[in-house]
Every structure is written in structure tokens, then in C-alpha cells.
Design a protein around this motif. Sequence first.
Motif, PDB file in Angstrom:
ATOM      1  N   LEU A   1     -23.076 -12.796 -75.327  1.00  0.00           N
ATOM      2  CA  LEU A   1     -21.994 -13.606 -75.898  1.00  0.00           C
ATOM      3  C   LEU A   1     -20.910 -12.721 -76.481  1.00  0.00           C
TER       4      LEU A   1
ATOM      5  N   LEU B   1     -34.293 -22.789 -71.698  1.00  0.00           N
ATOM      6  CA  LEU B   1     -34.612 -22.617 -73.111  1.00  0.00           C
ATOM      7  C   LEU B   1     -33.761 -21.546 -73.770  1.00  0.00           C
ATOM      8  N   LEU B   2     -33.617 -20.406 -73.101  1.00  0.00           N
ATOM      9  CA  LEU B   2     -32.848 -19.304 -73.682  1.00  0.00           C
ATOM     10  C   LEU B   2     -31.630 -19.095 -72.810  1.00  0.00           C
ATOM     11  N   LEU B   3     -30.458 -19.367 -73.374  1.00  0.00           N
ATOM     12  CA  LEU B   3     -29.266 -19.438 -72.530  1.00  0.00           C
ATOM     13  C   LEU B   3     -28.642 -18.069 -72.259  1.00  0.00           C
ATOM     14  N   PHE B   4     -28.817 -17.113 -73.175  1.00  0.00           N
ATOM     15  CA  PHE B   4     -28.138 -15.822 -73.017  1.00  0.00           C
ATOM     16  C   PHE B   4     -29.065 -14.665 -73.348  1.00  0.00           C
ATOM     17  N   LYS B   5     -28.689 -13.507 -72.791  1.00  0.00           N
ATOM     18  CA  LYS B   5     -29.327 -12.267 -73.224  1.00  0.00           C
ATOM     19  C   LYS B   5     -28.619 -11.799 -74.487  1.00  0.00           C
ATOM     20  N   SER B   6     -29.301 -11.010 -75.257  1.00  0.00           N
ATOM     21  CA  SER B   6     -28.712 -10.439 -76.450  1.00  0.00           C
ATOM     22  C   SER B   6     -27.441  -9.677 -76.098  1.00  0.00           C
ATOM     23  N   LYS B   7     -26.425  -9.828 -76.912  1.00  0.00           N
ATOM     24  CA  LYS B   7     -25.104  -9.168 -76.766  1.00  0.00           C
ATOM     25  C   LYS B   7     -24.236  -9.754 -75.660  1.00  0.00           C
TER      26      LYS B   7
END
Lengths: 419, 491
Positions: free
Chosen positions: B485, B477-483
Motif C-alpha cells: 500500500l 482474507l489478506l488483500l495486500f502484502k506488507s508495504k
Amino acid sequence: MVLQKADLVVIGAGPAGVAAAIKAKEMGVNNVIIMERAEQLGGLLHQCIHNGFGLQYFKEDLTGPEYAYNFIEKAKGLGIKFLLETMALDISPKREITAVSNKEGIINLHPKAIILAMGCRERTRGAINIPGTRPAGIFTAGVAQRFVNVEGFIPGKKVVILGSGDVGMIMARRLTLEGVKVEAMVEILPYVGGLIRNEVQCIHDFNIPLFLEHTVVDVHGTERVKAVTIAKIDKDRNPIYKTKRKIECDTLLLSVGLIPENELSLKAGIKLDPVTGGPIVDETMQTNVSGIFAAGNVVHVHDLVDYVSFEGELAGSNAANYILSQALFPKMKINLKAGEGIRYIVPSTISGQKKATLYMRVLKPDRDVVVKVGDDFLRKHLPIVKPSEMLKIIIPLSKLKMLKDETKELTISCTKGRK
Amino acid sequence: MAERLLYADVVIVGGGIAGTAIARELSQYELDVILLEKEIELCFGVTKATHSFIHCGLPEEDTPLINKLSLESNPMFNQLCKELDVPFMRVGKLYTVMNKNEIKILEKIKEKGDIVGVPNLEIVNKEKLREMEPNITDKAVAALYTPTTGLVSPWELVIALAENAMENKVKIMLNTKVTQILPQEDDVFIIKTNRGFIKSKFLINAAGLFADEIANMIGEDNFVMIPLKEERYILDERITGLVNHLIRSPITGDFISPTKKELAPIENNIIMGCVPQKIKDKTDATTSKEGFKRVFNYAKEMFPSISAKDIITSFAGSVPLNSRTNDYIIEPSQRVPKFINAILGGIGVTASPAMAKLIVEILISQGLKLIKKQNFNPYRKGIPDFRTLPEEERKALIAKDPRYGHVVCRCETVTEGEIVEAIRRGARTVDGVKYRTKAGMGRCQGGFCGPRVIEILARELNIPVTEVTKKGNNSRLLLFKSKELLRKNWR
């Protein structure tokens, strides 16, 4: 528990609820309790970390959390009680509240007045019936906002946004700043759904491709979103299939409208306005159930939080009056009716005994219009109107006093003209 | 990891209604039974999106096995659902017609039902129909009433059957896909999976829509499975009380489910249905504008006060049909007799209890010795349903575990206690939590509780939030942590 002693219970600790509680407390109501299902106060403001809040109320440009903080500190200072992580399960027409929390278990309250301030929720995919597969990666814009700003997660790296509500536009900018590629914002109407300032600052300034009069006609991918197909629509809102184009993405965000959350209101026997989806209220923000008031997005969806706070204060002061001295309530004598060009008006009735502040929305965007109250009772020229920008019209008491005694209804219209 | 070898008397392939019904039936005997499911959770195939009706057993032309099994199964549901603590209710069905000429059709259906012994069939006239369904259109002239038609939640039933089977020592292996079946000289199978080998005396093919692929592995290629797609639309709970019975057109097959308040534990929102259409892609679960029009028009025609605004979500499911017959295939393979096909089709949930008993008979006829367990426990207790519990029981539950006082899903009033319990019992995904507890099934469709459910799953399973999936495999569902990318972009 001693909580049964509550004089006023406010359901919801968002901007409407907190402002209402402060006002009632300031006016002398003893036991004021705010009941909030989330783990913190402030409602959705804590996830709105962008600026643009408070220009009306504080004459200052604040972020959402800053705006909320001002109210929360004041409420704490006044000794208002907060029940956090507490969910109201039921309200009876006699104002009996059943709630539950993990700390207190089942809570029963029977206050002298209630203010409903539950806010609104987002319309979902089902509500607008988007065809296609059901993969992971479809979120409403507000949920995505919570993930990004509060939880610290990014849903995906290539995003298409359907709808151009304010939260959608804010998220287009926010995600771009996080390194996400916003491939398109797709809007079924010929104009953007949210505020003009958001269109400029979030869409145009960040070069987000905007597709007006387009919609999503298909979603691809079985496990995770792989692409969406968009198409232009004709005048009956049917997709024109030769204009189809497939956009690769891993995430689809929806910003397709907000719905006042009134399931509790219905349990209490409160009548809702089919246009706003919120309780029908009079100029005191009282619903058809005596002693139950409502304010903020639970009544009608606002575009500026400042007006939510003003509305909360209005409900708070009237609830205080109701609790402290019921006799002072004037009779509501005049119905307000949405005429040509107007979608709705809040409140639906006024007394004619004091200055009336009317909030309304127009049906379509236009330039050079005249908003008329009654036949020619009051008129106001506006250079530009948009459905996304709420109109506020004040009828001064001196004007209302000129109304004939037998006046039972005032129609408000918005038509082309300069005078 | 070294590949391991497990031994079983019976291996069941497929964790839908067919596989779990058989597993539970076999769990009362002294046997080593292993059930294999390729997905991350049970009931993630066709059973998940099937409708909830328990049919009364009215016969069709050319489906003797379906007719026999559904007629036999229908009366079993009271006892079965009581043992498994699964909500079940006989709501009754009204085959409703809009034209006086069509009453003949109802009479014909009734006659056939009377002959085979479907109990208490009755043709009701317009007045009686309005009494039973006060909100139905004025145009409805008569109906055939089948009082024994029931409603059950298919996934609750599958989960309950599986939990009870496990309680009685059936082994269930998830994420386990059969890749090869090797019949051996000494009358046993070696079953190769992505998680090792299993040696088994019997093999039951309950793989639903994928049963052809399993049968192919032993060289049986005289049928293929064809998905028959059905679209469904779910209406807001506000409609509760509008429809009392299952309403169905005997001509088109369109239907609307009842929305009684007492049905809350099963399904409290109307599901409007649609007759199926044949499709090619087994994973196609798309809904369409045309499907919507058709389903909605029937609902609106029957109950004019239903509005498009009331729709909260839609989904599609498939009925597995086989190309060999219009009927089920419940029989030993002609090629390898200890390979037994248990392939259901339409109304499979209804037929499942009698089907499982038939499988037992087939196993005996193929030489399996069955001894009843002394300590078989037929009872299973469901997750407490906070929403429908009386206040005293709610208080007791919260006193025992305060997490039952923390409402996570506001639309369906689902507490953290229920979600944690669902995970303890095997939910691994957001969809799995949803099917087991109803969290996220209401009008906001997980808008508020979605983030909370993801967080609880990550916490309870001790995995990173970015590893939580909607339905297993690549549905994170959530592909990345904040920052994350940004850091990647800067490099």
C-alpha cells in the motif's frame, strides 16, 4: 524418552512462563521443562514490535522482541529445556500431563510441580454478538498484528476498529504507518479501554477519529466487508438508531477484550474466579490444586508485561520451594475481598507472614480516590485511576504483624477522597 | 481456452444434501453422472447452515411427501452413516411443555405419530423428565419423548456422500454455474455453463434455494423459492453435559441441541435455535438483536444456568421454501419430463436418503435403464479425528505422518495432518477446512489457527497467501502484502 524425569513443567513460553522457569532453575530445581505450542519462544511478544516494554523490569524502553530476547537468552544459558510445537492436551489433578508434538509424538509427564502460563486469547465477534453478515475481513486486533508484523500481510486498506483495547490502538497506529486508512475507532464506553499512553501516542497523535459511547450495529457485504454501520448508544447500551452512520471499509478489527485461557486448568480441577476468568491463587500463586501454580495473563489480564514477569518469578520461586521443601509453605489465613469500587484483587488469600503485594483493578475511571485496605488498616491516595491501569498495593510485613490474630478477611475499597 | 463438450446420462445441478444424496444413489449404477456446483466447494449453500437433526417422522398436516420421506429415511441413517464413516447418534427429542394444559397437545402429536408408525413414542412426566434432563427448569411439566430422533453433521454427510460418489466414478464440477438449458429435438439437453457445455439425457434440479432459477431456464415458472431464515447461536464447549436430548417447544418450535460428550465428533457445543422467518434476499445470512433475544430467552428459560457469556458465535441459515406447496417438489417437470425437480425444504437432510431412492424410481419411469455396477464400493473412510482417537491410535497416526502430532487448532484439537488431508480431499477455502475438520470452530473462532490455516492452504494449493479466500469468489482474507500500500501511495 527421558523427559518423564521433569521436576517442574511450565506450560507456555510467554513472558510469565519463561520468567517462572528461570527463577525456579536459579533456586536449584534440576529438571525444568517449558512446553510451548508455537514454533518459537516468547509468546505474543514477538509480534509486539513497538516499544514501551521493560520500563519497570529493566528500567529501559524496549520492543517486545527485545524484552523477550533478554529472558530467552538467560533461560537457554541456564539449561532449561524447551519443547516447542508441543501442545498440552490434558492435565490431571494429580499433575499428570499428556502432550503431543510432531517430533516426539505423544508425551506423558508427571512432574513434582506445574506452572500454568498459557496466557490469554482475544474476545471474538461471537462473544460480543455483533449483528450483520459474515463476510471475510473481520479479524481480532491481535490476529491482524500477527499478519502485519510477523507474516508480512495487510488485511485491507480501509479499516474500522471496534473497541479501544491496547492491541487495537497499537494496530491503529501500525496500520496507518503501513498506508492503511483507519476510518474510525469505535468504543462502547465513555472512555478509551487501554492505557493512556497508547491513547495519546496511537490515536490522538495519528488523528484517528474516535467515537466514544458508540458501537457497531451492522456489518455489510456478503463476500468481503463493504461497510459497517455504527451508532451512539443510550445509557442502557442500546443503539440510538437516529445516530446511525454507515462507514465504508473493507476490514473490521475487534479489540474488545482478552480472556485468560484456562481450558487446561479446568481439566486439572482448578477453580476459576468468575471475574478474572483465571485460577484463584494465593500469595504464592498456587491454585487450589496442590503443586499447580499459575502466573501471568492466564491468571488475570495485565496491561504491562513487566508485571507478568514479576508474577512469573513469584510463581517460579514458590514452585521451587514446593519442590525442594514443602514444609516451608505458610498457611493462608486472610481472604482478600473486593469492596466498593474494586473489580478484583490477585491474590485472593495471603498468609500474613510476609510482605503482601496486591494487584487490582478499579471499576471505573476517577480522580482523587483513596484505596483502603481493611477498615482503616492501610490507605493510599491516588490522583487518578483507570480500569485499564492495574493498581499495585504493597502491605509491608510490619503492618501485617499489627493485625489481630482472628482477622480472617480484609476488604479493599476505592472511594472518593484525598486522604 | 476452447469450450469443451461433455456427455452424461444424468446431470445433477446443486452440490448440497439433495444433489449429493442423489449422486451417491446413482453411483451404484452403470451411468455417466455429472454433478454441477456453482460455488468453490460443496455444501456452501443452505445445507451448510442447517441444523443437525434427523427427525423421527412425526407427521404435519399438509406435507404428505415430507412425512413419507422422513419416516422412511430415519431408519436408514444407521446403515448409511456406517458405510460413509459419518458420526451419527440417536439422541432422542423431548417436546417439552411448561403448562399442564399443554399436555393435550403432546397427546395429539403422539396419536398422529402412532398412527403412521413412528416408533416408541412416550409421554414422560415431570419426574421422568428430570431424570432424563437433570438441569432442565423446574417449570417443565411433561414431554413427548421421541427416541429415534438423531444427530448428524450435515456438511460431513454431504462431503461423505460426494466422496463416495466420486469413488464410484461420479464427476463433480465445482465453480460451475448453469447459465442456459436447451432441450433438444432428440430428447437430450444441452446444458451451458461458465465452463463449457454438457450434453445429457436427464437433468435433476437439486439447486435448493436457487431451484426456481434453474426451472425457469426450461420455462417452468409456476413457483419461486423463498428463503426462511433461521438464526443459531453456539455455546462454549464448557457447557458439555448440560443438555442430554434435543429439547423443543411444540408450540413455538424453539429448540436447544444436546451437548453430550460423546457427540464431540458431530457437534459438542449446544446450538440454540430459533424458528424461521420469511425473508426476501436469498443471500441474507445476517443475525439480529431480536433473533438473539428470542433464542437466548428460550434457552435460558429451559436451562437457567446458561449465560450469555457462554455464546461463542452465531450464524444464520435459510430453509428453502417453494411458493407452490408447503411440501417438497420431487417430480418430473410438466413441461420437459426428463427435467426432474428434486427440491427439498425443511428437514431436508432427514428426508434425503428416501428422496434419492424416489428420484431413482422417477428416472426409471421416465425411461432410464439402470444396471447395477459390479464393483460398487459403498464404503468411504473419513479424515481421522485426532481429538477423539484413543492414545494408541494417535501414536500410530503420528508415527505414520508426524503432521498428526502438530496441533494447529487448539480449541478443537485439530492437527496439521487433518487439515492437509481435508485439502487433499477438496477443501479450497478457510470455511471449507473449518467444515471438514472443525479447525476454527471453537471458542477462539480461528484467532490462533486462522493464520496457520491460511498458510497451509496457500502451501498445499500452491497459491499466494493473498489469494486464499474465506468462502470463494471475492472473499479474499489478506488483500495486500506488507508495504504494498505504501508503494502505491507514494506513486
